[in-house]
Design an enzyme around this catalytic site. Structure first.
Site, PDB file in Angstrom:
ATOM      1  N   THR A  15       9.268  36.600  -5.573  1.00 49.36           N
ATOM      2  CA  THR A  15       8.636  37.383  -4.533  1.00 49.36           C
ATOM      3  C   THR A  15       7.804  36.934  -3.860  1.00 49.36           C
ATOM      4  OG1 THR A  15       7.420  38.696  -5.721  1.00 49.36           O
ATOM      5  CG2 THR A  15       9.552  39.501  -5.251  1.00 49.36           C
ATOM      6  N   ASP A  16       6.979  36.790  -2.671  1.00 52.84           N
ATOM      7  CA  ASP A  16       5.721  36.269  -2.526  1.00 52.84           C
ATOM      8  C   ASP A  16       5.129  37.214  -2.630  1.00 52.84           C
ATOM      9  OD1 ASP A  16       6.006  38.517  -0.362  1.00 52.84           O
ATOM     10  OD2 ASP A  16       7.072  36.628   1.361  1.00 52.84           O
ATOM     11  N   ALA A  17       3.810  36.879  -1.811  1.00 48.10           N
ATOM     12  CA  ALA A  17       2.614  38.028  -1.631  1.00 48.10           C
ATOM     13  C   ALA A  17       2.798  38.892  -1.115  1.00 48.10           C
ATOM     14  CB  ALA A  17       1.004  36.551  -0.658  1.00 48.10           C
TER      15      ALA A  17
END
Length: 134
Positions: A15-17
């Site tokens: 996942t990203d931020a």
């Protein structure tokens, strides 16, 4: 060939931020499905190099991102060969959330068959060609 399905779970590292799967990771999930598809046909990529001097490389990708996958989602990644040339394969692939079958990402991936030493186009080994049904 019929549609091949491979399960994937989204890990935190995927996942990203924003807490959703980083866009490039969908390509990794699709790569895993194509590798496992080859395995179900009885082919390991390292053995294809050693025994046939052939490797596969992505030549072209077209993807549509439709909805985000999130941490801990269980996904189903599909792979179907929709076109088979002498030295290339085109896959139609999709990623769906297993819980509700929602389409998250889909597209086409064209794979080139290459000579493992020169990286020039090479005919797909006959044993693999015989197992392809398009």
């Amino acid at each position: 060939m019929n549609e091949f399905l491979w399960p994937v779970r989204v890990y935190y590292e995927d996942t990203d931020a924003g807490g959703v799967v980083y866009y490039a990771n969908y390509l990794k999930f699709m790569e895993r499905a194509r590798t496992e598809w080859l395995r179900t046909l009885g082919f390991e990529q390292d053995e294809l190099i050693a025994q046939h001097n052939v490797l596969f490389a992505v030549r072209r990708v077209t993807l549509d991102y439709r909805q985000p996958a999130r941490f801990n989602d269980k996904l189903l990644v599909s792979a179907s060969v929709t076109e088979a040339g002498k030295a290339s394969l085109t896959f139609t692939q999709a990623i769906r959330r297993e819980a509700n079958n929602v389409l998250l990402c889909d597209g086409q991936v064209k794979i080139a068959s290459l000579n493992a030493l020169t990286f020039r186009p090479r005919t797909i080994p006959e044993e693999l060609q015989r197992k392809l049904v398009v």
